[in-house]
Design an enzyme around this catalytic site. Structure first.
Site, mmCIF file in Angstrom:
data_model
loop_
_atom_site.group_PDB
_atom_site.id
_atom_site.type_symbol
_atom_site.label_atom_id
_atom_site.label_comp_id
_atom_site.label_asym_id
_atom_site.label_seq_id
_atom_site.Cartn_x
_atom_site.Cartn_y
_atom_site.Cartn_z
ATOM 1 C CE LYS A 11 -3.776 -2.239 2.543
ATOM 2 N NZ LYS A 11 -3.146 -3.541 2.808
ATOM 3 N NE ARG A 17 -13.174 -12.292 8.855
ATOM 4 C CZ ARG A 17 -12.090 -11.871 8.204
ATOM 5 N NH1 ARG A 17 -11.989 -12.025 6.903
ATOM 6 N NH2 ARG A 17 -11.089 -11.308 8.864
HETATM 7 O O1 C5P Z 1 -7.546 -11.928 7.641
HETATM 8 P P1 C5P Z 1 -8.337 -11.127 6.654
HETATM 9 O O2 C5P Z 1 -9.141 -11.976 5.694
HETATM 10 O O3 C5P Z 1 -9.137 -10.017 7.303
HETATM 11 O O4 C5P Z 1 -7.183 -10.443 5.772
HETATM 12 C C1 C5P Z 1 -7.416 -9.437 4.857
HETATM 13 C C2 C5P Z 1 -6.119 -9.074 4.207
HETATM 14 O O5 C5P Z 1 -6.386 -8.041 3.273
HETATM 15 C C3 C5P Z 1 -5.043 -8.538 5.164
HETATM 16 O O6 C5P Z 1 -3.802 -9.044 4.695
HETATM 17 C C4 C5P Z 1 -5.090 -7.036 4.985
HETATM 18 O O7 C5P Z 1 -3.817 -6.449 5.097
HETATM 19 C C5 C5P Z 1 -5.579 -6.906 3.549
HETATM 20 N N1 C5P Z 1 -6.295 -5.685 3.195
HETATM 21 C C6 C5P Z 1 -7.405 -5.245 3.883
HETATM 22 N N2 C5P Z 1 -8.017 -4.070 3.526
HETATM 23 C C7 C5P Z 1 -7.577 -3.344 2.491
HETATM 24 C C8 C5P Z 1 -6.468 -3.804 1.763
HETATM 25 C C9 C5P Z 1 -5.869 -4.996 2.139
HETATM 26 O O8 C5P Z 1 -7.856 -5.908 4.805
HETATM 27 N N3 C5P Z 1 -8.194 -2.243 2.115
#
Ligand code: C5P
Length: 224
Positions: free
Chosen positions: A59, A175
């Site tokens: 990012k 989710r």
């Molecule tokens: O564990 P989870 O499914 O929540 O992981 C989501 C992943 O997506 C993490 O690695 C997080 O850094 C990434 N991410 C996010 N939101 C964003 C961009 C990337 O949650 N806007």
């Protein structure tokens, strides 16, 4: 049909590679800052050597020349997708695109961990509608030449409508109803994300923290 990207948010390269080996058919893996800082770029090369496409999610949000150099380094490393942050501004996004060559870049619009109150604190004004903010930043990203955006499932329909059919929309915060959300404020199920036009679904904890990561991965592969 969308791509499933597994966020390898695990503490070591050994665990990341072991998990990648167990998830048969894994096409995309996302590497974030913790693993990269701890293990260096070797983990990216080792995943790429297994035929896995690496999404480097750092990012970037910095002055244009610094981001351009980082993008060049990512391209040379052989990653298949990388993120910049749209809040870095138009000049930064254009510098990133100019350095990217054939490496696709996607711009983070509003972090999925933000709700309207959190984003108001960042921008210092009232934010009645996060969808409007995501659309504004998404349009800027596409105008600057990015391949697409990263956005939550909650903004997906608005973004698909605003940006048209071509841009990639990468959606984290996936989710099932009732599943622990952790620090994600705006989650959506895999089915719903695909229905609303996501091209890539990023899934971390629902796979890596599952009692049976392989079974969780398989269920998600079927959903996408
Ligand atoms: O564990 P989870 O499914 O929540 O992981 C989501 C992943 O997506 C993490 O690695 C997080 O850094 C990434 N991410 C996010 N939101 C964003 C961009 C990337 O949650 N806007």
């Amino acid at each position: 049909m969308a791509e499933l990207v597994v966020a390898l948010d695990v503490p070591s390269a050994r665990e990341a590679l072991d998990l990648a080996d167990r998830l048969r058919g894994l096409r995309w893996a996302k590497i974030g800052p913790a693993l990269l800082v701890r293990e260096g770029s070797a983990v990216v090369r080792e995943l790429a050597a297994r035929g896995v496409r690496v999404f480097l999610d750092l990012k970037w949000h910095d002055i244009p020349s610094t981001v351009a150099h980082a993008v060049t380094a990512a391209r040379e490393l052989g990653v298949a997708l990388a993120t910049v942050h749209c809040l870095g501004g138009r000049a930064m996004l254009e510098a990133a695109v100019a350095a990217a060559g054939d490496l696709p870049l996607v711009g983070v619009t509003v972090l999925t961990a933000h709700d309207a109150g959190g984003f108001e604190q960042v921008v210092g004004r009232g934010v009645p509608d996060l969808g409007f903010e995501a659309e504004r930043l998404g349009r800027m990203a596409c105008a600057a030449g990015l391949r697409g955006v990263v956005a939550s499932g909650a903004e997906l329909a608005i973004l698909r409508e605003a940006l048209g059919p071509d841009p990639w929309i990468v959606v984290p915060g996936i989710r099932l109803p009732g599943e622990p959300t952790g620090d994600q404020a705006r989650t959506v199920s895999a089915d719903e994300a695909v229905r609303r036009g996501a091209t890539h679904l990023v899934v971390g904890r629902p796979i890596i923290a599952a009692r049976d990561p392989v079974a969780a991965f398989r269920r998600l592969v079927e959903a996408v």
